[in-house]
Motif scaffolding. Structure first.
Motif, short mmCIF file in Angstrom:
data_model
loop_
_atom_site.label_atom_id
_atom_site.label_comp_id
_atom_site.label_asym_id
_atom_site.label_seq_id
_atom_site.Cartn_x
_atom_site.Cartn_y
_atom_site.Cartn_z
N GLY A 1 0.79 -1.22 0.00
CA GLY A 1 0.00 0.00 0.00
C GLY A 1 0.82 1.28 0.00
N GLN A 2 1.85 1.36 0.85
CA GLN A 2 2.67 2.56 0.93
C GLN A 2 3.45 2.79 -0.36
OE1 GLN A 2 2.63 4.84 3.35
NE2 GLN A 2 4.09 6.09 2.24
N ASN A 3 4.01 1.74 -0.93
CA ASN A 3 4.75 1.87 -2.18
C ASN A 3 3.83 2.34 -3.30
OD1 ASN A 3 7.15 1.01 -1.05
ND2 ASN A 3 6.78 -1.13 -1.55
N GLN A 4 2.63 1.79 -3.33
CA GLN A 4 1.66 2.18 -4.34
C GLN A 4 1.29 3.65 -4.18
OE1 GLN A 4 -2.24 0.18 -4.38
NE2 GLN A 4 -1.58 -0.73 -6.32
N ASP A 5 1.13 4.10 -2.94
CA ASP A 5 0.80 5.51 -2.69
C ASP A 5 1.92 6.43 -3.16
OD1 ASP A 5 -1.63 4.83 -1.59
OD2 ASP A 5 -0.97 5.05 0.49
N ASN A 6 3.17 6.05 -2.91
CA ASN A 6 4.30 6.87 -3.36
C ASN A 6 4.34 6.95 -4.88
OD1 ASN A 6 5.22 7.38 -0.76
ND2 ASN A 6 6.62 5.64 -0.76
N PHE A 7 4.09 5.85 -5.54
CA PHE A 7 4.08 5.83 -7.00
C PHE A 7 2.96 6.72 -7.54
CE2 PHE A 7 3.12 4.03 -11.19
CZ PHE A 7 4.39 4.09 -11.76
N LYS A 8 1.81 6.64 -6.92
CA LYS A 8 0.67 7.47 -7.35
C LYS A 8 0.99 8.95 -7.22
CE LYS A 8 -2.90 4.21 -5.93
NZ LYS A 8 -4.01 4.03 -5.00
N ARG A 9 1.58 9.33 -6.10
CA ARG A 9 1.93 10.74 -5.90
C ARG A 9 2.86 11.23 -6.99
NH1 ARG A 9 1.27 9.85 -0.57
NH2 ARG A 9 3.31 8.99 -0.20
N GLY A 10 3.78 10.38 -7.40
CA GLY A 10 4.75 10.76 -8.41
C GLY A 10 4.17 10.87 -9.81
N THR A 11 3.02 10.29 -10.04
CA THR A 11 2.41 10.31 -11.37
C THR A 11 1.15 11.16 -11.44
OG1 THR A 11 1.20 8.28 -10.86
CG2 THR A 11 3.32 8.04 -12.01
N ALA A 12 0.69 11.68 -10.33
CA ALA A 12 -0.60 12.39 -10.28
C ALA A 12 -0.63 13.59 -11.22
CB ALA A 12 -0.90 12.83 -8.85
N GLU A 13 0.41 14.42 -11.23
CA GLU A 13 0.45 15.59 -12.09
C GLU A 13 0.38 15.19 -13.56
OE1 GLU A 13 3.82 18.29 -11.94
OE2 GLU A 13 2.86 19.33 -10.29
N MET A 14 1.16 14.19 -13.92
CA MET A 14 1.19 13.74 -15.31
C MET A 14 -0.19 13.25 -15.75
SD MET A 14 3.47 10.67 -17.00
CE MET A 14 2.70 9.44 -15.95
N LEU A 15 -0.83 12.45 -14.92
CA LEU A 15 -2.14 11.91 -15.27
C LEU A 15 -3.21 13.00 -15.32
CD1 LEU A 15 -2.00 8.64 -13.17
CD2 LEU A 15 -1.71 8.88 -15.64
N PRO B 1 -4.55 20.87 -4.24
CA PRO B 1 -3.22 21.49 -4.19
C PRO B 1 -2.47 21.38 -5.53
CG PRO B 1 -3.59 20.23 -2.21
CD PRO B 1 -4.74 19.92 -3.14
N ILE B 2 -2.65 20.26 -6.24
CA ILE B 2 -2.01 20.10 -7.55
C ILE B 2 -2.62 21.09 -8.54
CG2 ILE B 2 -1.64 18.53 -9.49
CD1 ILE B 2 -1.77 16.22 -7.41
N LEU B 3 -3.95 21.19 -8.54
CA LEU B 3 -4.62 22.14 -9.43
C LEU B 3 -4.18 23.57 -9.16
CD1 LEU B 3 -8.25 20.67 -9.43
CD2 LEU B 3 -6.65 20.69 -11.35
N TYR B 4 -4.09 23.94 -7.89
CA TYR B 4 -3.67 25.31 -7.53
C TYR B 4 -2.24 25.58 -7.99
CZ TYR B 4 -7.81 25.18 -4.50
OH TYR B 4 -9.09 25.06 -4.01
N GLU C 1 7.16 17.03 -21.37
CA GLU C 1 8.42 16.84 -20.64
C GLU C 1 8.31 15.73 -19.61
OE1 GLU C 1 9.91 20.43 -18.83
OE2 GLU C 1 9.40 21.60 -20.62
N ILE C 2 7.27 15.79 -18.77
CA ILE C 2 7.19 14.79 -17.70
C ILE C 2 6.83 13.42 -18.26
CG2 ILE C 2 6.86 16.39 -15.80
CD1 ILE C 2 3.92 15.88 -15.82
N LEU C 3 6.08 13.37 -19.35
CA LEU C 3 5.78 12.09 -19.98
C LEU C 3 7.07 11.47 -20.55
CD1 LEU C 3 3.72 9.97 -20.79
CD2 LEU C 3 3.30 11.30 -22.88
N SER C 4 7.91 12.29 -21.13
CA SER C 4 9.19 11.81 -21.65
C SER C 4 10.06 11.27 -20.50
CB SER C 4 9.91 12.94 -22.38
OG SER C 4 11.16 12.52 -22.82
N ASP C 5 10.10 12.01 -19.39
CA ASP C 5 10.84 11.54 -18.22
C ASP C 5 10.28 10.22 -17.70
OD1 ASP C 5 12.39 13.82 -18.37
OD2 ASP C 5 11.38 14.85 -16.71
N TYR C 6 8.96 10.14 -17.62
CA TYR C 6 8.29 8.93 -17.15
C TYR C 6 8.65 7.74 -18.05
CZ TYR C 6 4.55 5.57 -16.33
OH TYR C 6 3.84 4.42 -16.07
N ASP C 7 8.57 7.96 -19.37
CA ASP C 7 8.89 6.89 -20.32
C ASP C 7 10.32 6.42 -20.15
OD1 ASP C 7 6.33 6.86 -21.41
OD2 ASP C 7 6.87 8.13 -23.11
#
Length: 117
Positions: free
Chosen positions: A2-16, A52-55, A91-97
């Motif tokens: 669960g914690q690992n999944q949450d960290n991964f989600k936080r890192g991809t939230a802006e991109m998604l 907070p991400i939207l703001y 940019e962030i999609l390229s980094d993610y890829d």
């Protein structure tokens, strides 16, 4: 897990979020619903995490917002992806890829390999 999944989600939230806004203007509830629906319920975006991400993206000029009347006394705040946001998304999609490809190479998963020993 669960914690690992949450960290991964936080890192991809802006991109998604930027991806969803690249398709159409959305308001907050639509965004949270899209995260849950498109991920089969695995990726939920709570309003406390979303706004907070939207703001931040609005302050950075990546997205803009506008209010639209829906009904007699009701309004909704929609979010719109600006050109600066489209560039940032690329940019962030390229980094993610690049990162996911590197992870797959390290784990020998490039050609459908398995991590099973």
């Amino acid at each position: 897990m669960g914690q690992n999944q949450d960290n991964f989600k936080r890192g991809t939230a802006e991109m998604l979020l930027l991806y969803l806004l690249s398709k159409e203007d959305l308001y907050g509830y639509q965004i949270t619903h899209a995260f849950a629906e498109k991920s089969g319920g695995v990726y939920t975006m709570l309003e406390g995490s979303l706004y907070p991400i939207l703001y931040r993206l609005t302050e950075n000029g990546c997205i803009s917002d506008y209010v639209k009347q829906v009904g007699v006394r009701r309004t909704r705040r929609y979010y719109h992806l600006e050109e600066k946001g489209r560039e940032y998304f690329k940019e962030i999609l390229s980094d993610y890829d690049a990162v996911t490809q590197s992870i797959n190479r390290i784990m020998d998963r490039e050609a459908g390999g398995s991590t099973d020993e």
